[in-house]
Write a protein that holds these residues in place. Structure first.
Motif, PDB file in Angstrom:
ATOM      1  N   ILE A 246       0.838  -1.208   0.000  1.00 25.24           N
ATOM      2  CA  ILE A 246       0.000   0.000   0.000  1.00 25.24           C
ATOM      3  C   ILE A 246       0.872   1.257   0.000  1.00 25.24           C
ATOM      4  CG2 ILE A 246      -1.638   1.356   1.375  1.00 25.24           C
ATOM      5  CD1 ILE A 246      -2.829  -1.335   2.316  1.00 25.24           C
ATOM      6  N   VAL A 247       1.868   1.278   0.875  1.00 25.53           N
ATOM      7  CA  VAL A 247       2.754   2.445   0.964  1.00 25.53           C
ATOM      8  C   VAL A 247       3.513   2.637  -0.347  1.00 25.53           C
ATOM      9  CG1 VAL A 247       4.717   3.473   2.169  1.00 25.53           C
ATOM     10  CG2 VAL A 247       2.961   2.270   3.469  1.00 25.53           C
ATOM     11  N   GLU A 248       3.938   1.545  -0.957  1.00 31.29           N
ATOM     12  CA  GLU A 248       4.633   1.627  -2.249  1.00 31.29           C
ATOM     13  C   GLU A 248       3.759   2.297  -3.304  1.00 31.29           C
ATOM     14  OE1 GLU A 248       5.883  -2.269  -3.400  1.00 31.29           O
ATOM     15  OE2 GLU A 248       7.925  -1.969  -2.642  1.00 31.29           O
ATOM     16  N   GLN A 249       2.483   1.932  -3.333  1.00 36.61           N
ATOM     17  CA  GLN A 249       1.569   2.505  -4.318  1.00 36.61           C
ATOM     18  C   GLN A 249       1.363   4.006  -4.072  1.00 36.61           C
ATOM     19  OE1 GLN A 249       0.330   1.127  -7.075  1.00 36.61           O
ATOM     20  NE2 GLN A 249       1.538  -0.690  -6.572  1.00 36.61           N
ATOM     21  N   ILE A 250       1.194   4.384  -2.810  1.00 35.46           N
ATOM     22  CA  ILE A 250       1.006   5.804  -2.491  1.00 35.46           C
ATOM     23  C   ILE A 250       2.260   6.590  -2.859  1.00 35.46           C
ATOM     24  CG2 ILE A 250       0.605   7.469  -0.625  1.00 35.46           C
ATOM     25  CD1 ILE A 250      -1.007   5.311   0.808  1.00 35.46           C
ATOM     26  N   THR A 255      -3.159   7.637  -5.309  1.00 36.84           N
ATOM     27  CA  THR A 255      -3.724   8.223  -4.089  1.00 36.84           C
ATOM     28  C   THR A 255      -5.196   7.877  -3.857  1.00 36.84           C
ATOM     29  OG1 THR A 255      -4.322  10.254  -5.284  1.00 36.84           O
ATOM     30  CG2 THR A 255      -2.134  10.189  -4.256  1.00 36.84           C
ATOM     31  N   ILE A 256      -5.811   7.166  -4.811  1.00 34.72           N
ATOM     32  CA  ILE A 256      -7.245   6.860  -4.721  1.00 34.72           C
ATOM     33  C   ILE A 256      -7.426   5.427  -4.226  1.00 34.72           C
ATOM     34  CG2 ILE A 256      -9.442   6.860  -5.957  1.00 34.72           C
ATOM     35  CD1 ILE A 256      -7.988   9.572  -5.859  1.00 34.72           C
ATOM     36  N   LEU A 257      -8.344   5.231  -3.277  1.00 39.78           N
ATOM     37  CA  LEU A 257      -8.534   3.939  -2.623  1.00 39.78           C
ATOM     38  C   LEU A 257      -8.720   2.801  -3.610  1.00 39.78           C
ATOM     39  CD1 LEU A 257      -9.090   2.063  -0.220  1.00 39.78           C
ATOM     40  CD2 LEU A 257     -11.450   2.901  -0.214  1.00 39.78           C
ATOM     41  N   ASN A 258      -9.691   2.923  -4.522  1.00 32.83           N
ATOM     42  CA  ASN A 258      -9.972   1.785  -5.403  1.00 32.83           C
ATOM     43  C   ASN A 258      -8.834   1.508  -6.384  1.00 32.83           C
ATOM     44  OD1 ASN A 258     -10.361   3.998  -7.023  1.00 32.83           O
ATOM     45  ND2 ASN A 258     -12.418   3.435  -7.715  1.00 32.83           N
ATOM     46  N   VAL A 259      -8.078   2.541  -6.737  1.00 28.06           N
ATOM     47  CA  VAL A 259      -6.920   2.335  -7.624  1.00 28.06           C
ATOM     48  C   VAL A 259      -5.826   1.577  -6.883  1.00 28.06           C
ATOM     49  CG1 VAL A 259      -5.125   3.469  -8.975  1.00 28.06           C
ATOM     50  CG2 VAL A 259      -7.449   4.401  -8.961  1.00 28.06           C
ATOM     51  N   ILE A 260      -5.571   1.961  -5.639  1.00 26.09           N
ATOM     52  CA  ILE A 260      -4.563   1.267  -4.832  1.00 26.09           C
ATOM     53  C   ILE A 260      -4.955  -0.201  -4.665  1.00 26.09           C
ATOM     54  CG2 ILE A 260      -3.480   1.134  -2.552  1.00 26.09           C
ATOM     55  CD1 ILE A 260      -3.941   4.187  -2.327  1.00 26.09           C
ATOM     56  N   ALA A 261      -6.231  -0.428  -4.333  1.00 21.46           N
ATOM     57  CA  ALA A 261      -6.713  -1.799  -4.131  1.00 21.46           C
ATOM     58  C   ALA A 261      -6.565  -2.625  -5.399  1.00 21.46           C
ATOM     59  CB  ALA A 261      -8.167  -1.770  -3.670  1.00 21.46           C
ATOM     60  N   SER A 262      -6.903  -2.040  -6.528  1.00 14.14           N
ATOM     61  CA  SER A 262      -6.803  -2.743  -7.810  1.00 14.14           C
ATOM     62  C   SER A 262      -5.350  -3.086  -8.145  1.00 14.14           C
ATOM     63  CB  SER A 262      -7.400  -1.872  -8.922  1.00 14.14           C
ATOM     64  OG  SER A 262      -7.205  -2.458 -10.186  1.00 14.14           O
ATOM     65  N   LYS A 263      -4.452  -2.161  -7.889  1.00 13.41           N
ATOM     66  CA  LYS A 263      -3.037  -2.357  -8.216  1.00 13.41           C
ATOM     67  C   LYS A 263      -2.414  -3.499  -7.428  1.00 13.41           C
ATOM     68  CE  LYS A 263      -1.797   1.273 -10.953  1.00 13.41           C
ATOM     69  NZ  LYS A 263      -0.870   1.310 -12.088  1.00 13.41           N
ATOM     70  N   ILE A 264      -2.846  -3.664  -6.171  1.00 12.61           N
ATOM     71  CA  ILE A 264      -2.234  -4.713  -5.341  1.00 12.61           C
ATOM     72  C   ILE A 264      -3.118  -5.956  -5.225  1.00 12.61           C
ATOM     73  CG2 ILE A 264      -0.929  -3.017  -4.016  1.00 12.61           C
ATOM     74  CD1 ILE A 264      -2.875  -3.371  -1.720  1.00 12.61           C
ATOM     75  N   GLY A 265      -4.267  -5.944  -5.934  1.00 16.40           N
ATOM     76  CA  GLY A 265      -5.125  -7.126  -5.971  1.00 16.40           C
ATOM     77  C   GLY A 265      -5.836  -7.435  -4.680  1.00 16.40           C
ATOM     78  N   LYS A 267      -9.237  -6.247  -1.866  1.00 16.81           N
ATOM     79  CA  LYS A 267     -10.534  -5.602  -1.793  1.00 16.81           C
ATOM     80  C   LYS A 267     -10.383  -4.205  -1.193  1.00 16.81           C
ATOM     81  CE  LYS A 267     -13.158  -9.898  -1.197  1.00 16.81           C
ATOM     82  NZ  LYS A 267     -14.028 -10.672  -0.283  1.00 16.81           N
ATOM     83  N   ASP A 268     -11.310  -3.314  -1.606  1.00 15.28           N
ATOM     84  CA  ASP A 268     -11.272  -1.939  -1.087  1.00 15.28           C
ATOM     85  C   ASP A 268     -11.309  -1.922   0.437  1.00 15.28           C
ATOM     86  OD1 ASP A 268     -11.349  -1.275  -3.730  1.00 15.28           O
ATOM     87  OD2 ASP A 268     -13.103   0.034  -3.603  1.00 15.28           O
ATOM     88  N   ALA A 269     -12.159  -2.756   1.028  1.00 17.33           N
ATOM     89  CA  ALA A 269     -12.326  -2.767   2.488  1.00 17.33           C
ATOM     90  C   ALA A 269     -11.040  -3.178   3.191  1.00 17.33           C
ATOM     91  CB  ALA A 269     -13.464  -3.704   2.882  1.00 17.33           C
ATOM     92  N   THR A 270     -10.332  -4.126   2.602  1.00 20.42           N
ATOM     93  CA  THR A 270      -9.068  -4.591   3.188  1.00 20.42           C
ATOM     94  C   THR A 270      -8.031  -3.475   3.178  1.00 20.42           C
ATOM     95  OG1 THR A 270      -9.508  -6.827   2.400  1.00 20.42           O
ATOM     96  CG2 THR A 270      -7.235  -6.321   3.010  1.00 20.42           C
ATOM     97  N   VAL A 271      -7.947  -2.786   2.052  1.00 20.43           N
ATOM     98  CA  VAL A 271      -6.978  -1.697   1.925  1.00 20.43           C
ATOM     99  C   VAL A 271      -7.367  -0.534   2.836  1.00 20.43           C
ATOM    100  CG1 VAL A 271      -6.001   0.009   0.336  1.00 20.43           C
ATOM    101  CG2 VAL A 271      -6.319  -2.354  -0.407  1.00 20.43           C
ATOM    102  N   LEU A 272      -8.663  -0.237   2.901  1.00 17.45           N
ATOM    103  CA  LEU A 272      -9.128   0.871   3.741  1.00 17.45           C
ATOM    104  C   LEU A 272      -8.776   0.624   5.206  1.00 17.45           C
ATOM    105  CD1 LEU A 272     -10.617   3.546   3.959  1.00 17.45           C
ATOM    106  CD2 LEU A 272     -12.762   2.259   4.188  1.00 17.45           C
ATOM    107  N   ASN A 295     -16.952  15.981  -0.050  1.00 24.30           N
ATOM    108  CA  ASN A 295     -17.045  15.180  -1.272  1.00 24.30           C
ATOM    109  C   ASN A 295     -16.103  13.987  -1.171  1.00 24.30           C
ATOM    110  OD1 ASN A 295     -17.099  14.085  -3.831  1.00 24.30           O
ATOM    111  ND2 ASN A 295     -16.820  16.031  -4.906  1.00 24.30           N
ATOM    112  N   ARG A 296     -16.654  12.786  -0.911  1.00 24.28           N
ATOM    113  CA  ARG A 296     -15.823  11.597  -0.717  1.00 24.28           C
ATOM    114  C   ARG A 296     -15.040  11.228  -1.970  1.00 24.28           C
ATOM    115  NH1 ARG A 296     -19.423   7.333   2.871  1.00 24.28           N
ATOM    116  NH2 ARG A 296     -19.639   8.645   4.734  1.00 24.28           N
ATOM    117  N   LYS A 297     -15.578  11.611  -3.112  1.00 22.05           N
ATOM    118  CA  LYS A 297     -14.882  11.290  -4.361  1.00 22.05           C
ATOM    119  C   LYS A 297     -13.595  12.097  -4.500  1.00 22.05           C
ATOM    120  CE  LYS A 297     -19.066   9.964  -6.880  1.00 22.05           C
ATOM    121  NZ  LYS A 297     -19.956  10.256  -8.038  1.00 22.05           N
ATOM    122  N   LYS A 298     -13.526  13.191  -3.763  1.00 26.93           N
ATOM    123  CA  LYS A 298     -12.313  14.008  -3.802  1.00 26.93           C
ATOM    124  C   LYS A 298     -11.490  13.797  -2.533  1.00 26.93           C
ATOM    125  CE  LYS A 298     -12.999  17.684  -7.117  1.00 26.93           C
ATOM    126  NZ  LYS A 298     -12.803  19.124  -7.358  1.00 26.93           N
TER     127      LYS A 298
END
Length: 473
Positions: A246-250, A255-265, A267-272, A295-298
């Motif tokens: 996670i830290v490597e991706q950031i 910087t976006i939750l779902n992108v980080i989760a997707s990159k490391i394979g 779930k969003d909840a696990t990464v969050l 605005n959660r999207k931002k």
């Protein structure tokens, strides 16, 4: 030599000078300087300073008891206490009318293994020690524990504290006091590789150049910061591999939750869940668009710890070279040429801090109450008159919710002067800000100054600053 922390020492002095039983809580991430602050404060006072460790309830009680006995009856051995009540009773019987400071550092290590500790402490503060001049200082690095178990309404100690200090990293201005003879550019870089963390700043040798210090700390296998990220993560997390990913991706710019989760394979909840823990230990922070904070999207996740940012940007690719003993060559050929680029985001943080500080003092014709960044979309017209949308951001946005005014700024940590194009872009992007704020100042922050074009600029609402201005008293 003890540096800085004037406000915190003044707060502790006020706490100490009040007679009677009292309690204060000091907390903050590891390496931030909590123990050093307390040691400085108690150096000329009678105190018990116990640092708990991960040795369990009974061993912590035994070690704490030994320090208590050593204070009141030095040289006396073979006294043991079977309960926390017993050692607290011993303190009560021996304290007399003297003023005593009782410090329990790294409190969570003990309290997590002894569910009754905080309740027993509360009982003695409320009943047994009420007529004593006893000042209790509770300190811890586990932010979530200190906030939820010690400071919250659910804590047995709720309502007992006189004050609390959340110790943060030094700002860029105070961090510079560790290297007073450096140039302002090197002071800024020093801040950029340490993040103002007290322990890391204390490792900088002010008699050596910034380059020599970076090589010594990061690019040698015996360097203090060469293994520091792994050491910190190991102390705080059980699933090191996930957190490291996670830290490597950031650090790489995701910087976006779902992108980080997707990159490391994952779930969003696990990464969050891991992100929240990283926030709790002070390594990551949530970044929000200042005009759309709901605005959660931002919402972006960024590294709060600049040492981590530097380490993840440069060290993983250099490990083989460093382990062969050629880290200095790697630094000179690969890292040093891009240091100014690395410093870009850090310079923005410095400029936001400066703007807020000056804005609170009314330097910009309004009372600034918050500062942050803005990002979104701006519409541009091409030569054919057609409109196209493009992403845009503003480095510094300082808002006055009192006056409904705004101050915006652009920051460049480069070896080239700012020209009119950068100014014009800032003014244009300011038009995309919320209409509820009137822009009253445009601030330019430049490492290398400005072109002659600005000499002819008549706009009194433009403020031109250099790095040297940020370091003026």
């Amino acid at each position: 030599m003890f540096i800085g922390r004037e406000r915190e020492l003044e707060s502790l002095k006020e706490f100490y000078e009040r007679d009677g039983i009292g309690m204060t809580v000091i907390y903050g991430r590891r390496r931030i300087g909590k123990s050093t602050l307390i040691s400085e404060f108690i150096k000329d006072k009678k105190a018990i300073f116990y640092t708990a460790t991960k040795v369990g309830k009974n061993r912590n009680l035994e070690l704490f008891s030994r320090q208590v006995v050593d204070l009141f009856m030095p040289g006396l051995e073979n006294i043991s206490f079977q309960t926390t009540d017993a050692v607290f009773d011993f303190i009560d019987k021996n304290i007399g009318n003297e003023k005593l400071i009782l410090v329990i550092d790294e409190l969570p290590y003990w309290a997590e293994k002894d569910d009754a500790l905080l309740s027993v402490l509360q009982k003695y503060m409320d009943t047994v020690w009420t007529d004593k001049n006893l000042k209790v200082i509770l300190c811890g690095s586990a932010l979530s524990f200190m906030e939820n178990k010690v400071l919250s309404e659910k804590s047995p100690l709720f309502g007992r504290r006189d004050s609390q200090i959340k110790l943060d990293a030094f700002d860029y201005f105070d961090a510079a006091k560790f290297v007073p003879n450096y140039s302002n550019e090197d002071k800024a870089i020093c801040y950029g590789i340490t993040g103002g963390v007290a322990k890391y700043l204390s490792m900088i040798d002010p008699k050596k150049s910034i380059d020599d210090n970076i090589v010594k700390l990061f690019f040698r296998t015996d360097g203090y910061l060469y293994d520091e990220t792994r050491n910190l993560l190991t102390q705080e997390f059980s699933d090191i591999a996930l957190v490291n990913n996670i830290v490597e991706q950031i650090a790489s710019g995701e910087t976006i939750l779902n992108v980080i989760a997707s990159k490391i394979g994952e779930k969003d909840a696990t990464v969050l869940y891991s992100l929240e823990k990283l926030i709790n230990v002070g390594l990551v922070e949530k970044k929000k668009c200042i005009t759309e904070e709901k605005n959660r999207k931002k919402t972006q996740y960024v590294l709060k710890d600049f040492m981590f940012k530097f380490w993840y940007e440069f060290i993983p690719k250099a490990i083989s070279v460093i382990e062969m003993g050629h880290g200095e060559i790697y630094y000179q050929k690969v890292v040093k040429p891009v240091l100014h680029s690395y410093m870009g985001e850090i310079f923005e943080v410095m400029c936001r801090y400066y703007t807020l500080k000056q804005g609170i003092l009314g330097e910009y014709g309004c009372f600034v109450t918050s500062v942050g960044t803005w990002w979104g979309v701006e519409n541009l017209k091409d030569q054919n008159g057609e409109t196209r949308a493009q992403s845009a951001d503003i480095d510094v946005v300082a808002l006055s919710d009192v006056d409904k005014k705004a101050v915006i700024g652009e920051c460049k940590f480069k070896n080239e002067k700012i020209d009119k194009e950068i100014y014009e872009t800032l003014v244009r992007r300011g038009n995309s800000l919320s209409a509820k704020y009137k822009i009253v100042k445009y601030i330019m922050f430049s490492l290398s100054g400005y072109t002659k074009w600005f000499d002819e600029l008549p706009d009194e609402d433009v403020v031109l600053l250099t790095l040297d201005d940020l370091y003026e008293n």
